[in-house]
Design a protein around this motif. Sequence first.
Motif, PDB file in Angstrom:
ATOM      1  N   GLY A 147      49.608  64.195  31.563  1.00 16.44           N
ATOM      2  CA  GLY A 147      48.891  64.344  32.814  1.00 16.44           C
ATOM      3  C   GLY A 147      47.405  64.046  32.692  1.00 16.44           C
ATOM      4  O   GLY A 147      46.769  64.374  31.689  1.00 16.44           O
ATOM      5  N   ALA A 148      46.863  63.390  33.711  1.00 19.15           N
ATOM      6  CA  ALA A 148      45.427  63.132  33.852  1.00 19.15           C
ATOM      7  C   ALA A 148      44.846  62.271  32.729  1.00 19.15           C
ATOM      8  O   ALA A 148      43.660  62.329  32.453  1.00 19.15           O
ATOM      9  N   VAL A 149      45.671  61.462  32.096  1.00 20.82           N
ATOM     10  CA  VAL A 149      45.149  60.475  31.140  1.00 20.82           C
ATOM     11  C   VAL A 149      44.536  59.321  31.928  1.00 20.82           C
ATOM     12  O   VAL A 149      45.100  58.860  32.924  1.00 20.82           O
ATOM     13  N   SER A 150      43.391  58.843  31.470  1.00 22.95           N
ATOM     14  CA  SER A 150      42.710  57.719  32.111  1.00 22.95           C
ATOM     15  C   SER A 150      42.659  56.543  31.136  1.00 22.95           C
ATOM     16  O   SER A 150      42.125  56.669  30.036  1.00 22.95           O
ATOM     17  N   VAL A 151      43.218  55.425  31.554  1.00 20.68           N
ATOM     18  CA  VAL A 151      43.250  54.221  30.723  1.00 20.68           C
ATOM     19  C   VAL A 151      42.334  53.180  31.356  1.00 20.68           C
ATOM     20  O   VAL A 151      42.515  52.805  32.518  1.00 20.68           O
ATOM     21  N   GLY A 152      41.355  52.701  30.591  1.00 20.35           N
ATOM     22  CA  GLY A 152      40.366  51.770  31.109  1.00 20.35           C
ATOM     23  C   GLY A 152      40.915  50.377  31.365  1.00 20.35           C
ATOM     24  O   GLY A 152      42.017  50.011  30.932  1.00 20.35           O
ATOM     25  N   ALA A 153      40.134  49.581  32.070  1.00 23.06           N
ATOM     26  CA  ALA A 153      40.534  48.231  32.460  1.00 23.06           C
ATOM     27  C   ALA A 153      40.907  47.387  31.243  1.00 23.06           C
ATOM     28  O   ALA A 153      40.226  47.421  30.214  1.00 23.06           O
ATOM     29  N   TRP A 154      42.014  46.663  31.365  1.00 23.12           N
ATOM     30  CA  TRP A 154      42.479  45.693  30.378  1.00 23.12           C
ATOM     31  C   TRP A 154      42.776  46.313  29.013  1.00 23.12           C
ATOM     32  O   TRP A 154      42.835  45.609  28.003  1.00 23.12           O
ATOM     33  N   ALA A 155      42.977  47.608  28.966  1.00 22.57           N
ATOM     34  CA  ALA A 155      43.437  48.253  27.736  1.00 22.57           C
ATOM     35  C   ALA A 155      44.932  48.005  27.555  1.00 22.57           C
ATOM     36  O   ALA A 155      45.647  47.669  28.510  1.00 22.57           O
ATOM     37  N   PHE A 156      45.406  48.192  26.334  1.00 19.92           N
ATOM     38  CA  PHE A 156      46.816  47.938  26.006  1.00 19.92           C
ATOM     39  C   PHE A 156      47.368  49.139  25.250  1.00 19.92           C
ATOM     40  O   PHE A 156      46.831  49.516  24.204  1.00 19.92           O
ATOM     41  N   ILE A 157      48.458  49.718  25.787  1.00 23.30           N
ATOM     42  CA  ILE A 157      49.118  50.859  25.152  1.00 23.30           C
ATOM     43  C   ILE A 157      50.458  50.373  24.620  1.00 23.30           C
ATOM     44  O   ILE A 157      51.323  49.938  25.388  1.00 23.30           O
ATOM     45  N   GLY A 158      50.662  50.432  23.306  1.00 21.31           N
ATOM     46  CA  GLY A 158      51.802  49.795  22.660  1.00 21.31           C
ATOM     47  C   GLY A 158      53.131  50.505  22.858  1.00 21.31           C
ATOM     48  O   GLY A 158      53.224  51.621  23.396  1.00 21.31           O
ATOM     49  N   LEU A 159      54.173  49.853  22.386  1.00 18.96           N
ATOM     50  CA  LEU A 159      55.550  50.344  22.493  1.00 18.96           C
ATOM     51  C   LEU A 159      55.681  51.780  21.989  1.00 18.96           C
ATOM     52  O   LEU A 159      55.284  52.092  20.865  1.00 18.96           O
ATOM     53  N   GLY A 160      56.213  52.637  22.844  1.00 19.50           N
ATOM     54  CA  GLY A 160      56.533  53.991  22.421  1.00 19.50           C
ATOM     55  C   GLY A 160      55.355  54.873  22.079  1.00 19.50           C
ATOM     56  O   GLY A 160      55.549  55.957  21.515  1.00 19.50           O
ATOM     57  N   ALA A 161      54.143  54.461  22.400  1.00 18.87           N
ATOM     58  CA  ALA A 161      52.969  55.300  22.113  1.00 18.87           C
ATOM     59  C   ALA A 161      53.017  56.574  22.953  1.00 18.87           C
ATOM     60  O   ALA A 161      53.600  56.598  24.046  1.00 18.87           O
TER      61      ALA A 161
END
Length: 203
Positions: A147-161
Amino acid sequence: MSQLVLIGGGEHAQVVAEAARLAGHEIRGCVAPQAQPNFVWLGDDHTFRLQPDDRCILAMSGDPRSDLRRRVAARHASLSWTSVIHPTAIVSPTADLSPGCFIAAGTIIGFRARVGVHAIINSGAQLDHDGVLADGAQLAPGAILGGAVSVGAWAFIGLGARIRDHLRIGEGATVGMGAVVLADVAPRTMVYGIPARPVGSEP
């Protein structure tokens, strides 16, 4: 319904196309440097001409080592963007989805979550309550954000992270496959491992 134009080709474009057809979109074709299998080729960036009823989606996934998606999006900034949401996705009615995002099969988007233009939430990924996925950011298949995680522009979160609640992932950052993130990640930083630790920075 308006016709959908895919900006980009390749495997991800085929995934987007399948979701689009299941959601009731009619696909006119794709824009790519060269002809693509399974699509009507509409030309490249220089020869493509938008029709009055066309709506577009950026149908290319992003290698975290490249800013190609960002550059293509900037080149086509004047196009009319539409979102594609797979029918099996679970999206809270309070979520705010910007035009041009792609929501794949089996995803979950929670209460008051926000998804930006050209953002991708791939199959089985989860963006929990009050989360933010900024413009162009990507969640690879199976990534789970608390909950309430903020991911910045053009970031990449990998498989199964996995990312703990209330953290911030900076613009252009990369979270590696299977990483468990327990602390904020600075912009343009790469983190990997359990727990995730910085291993370098993007240019």
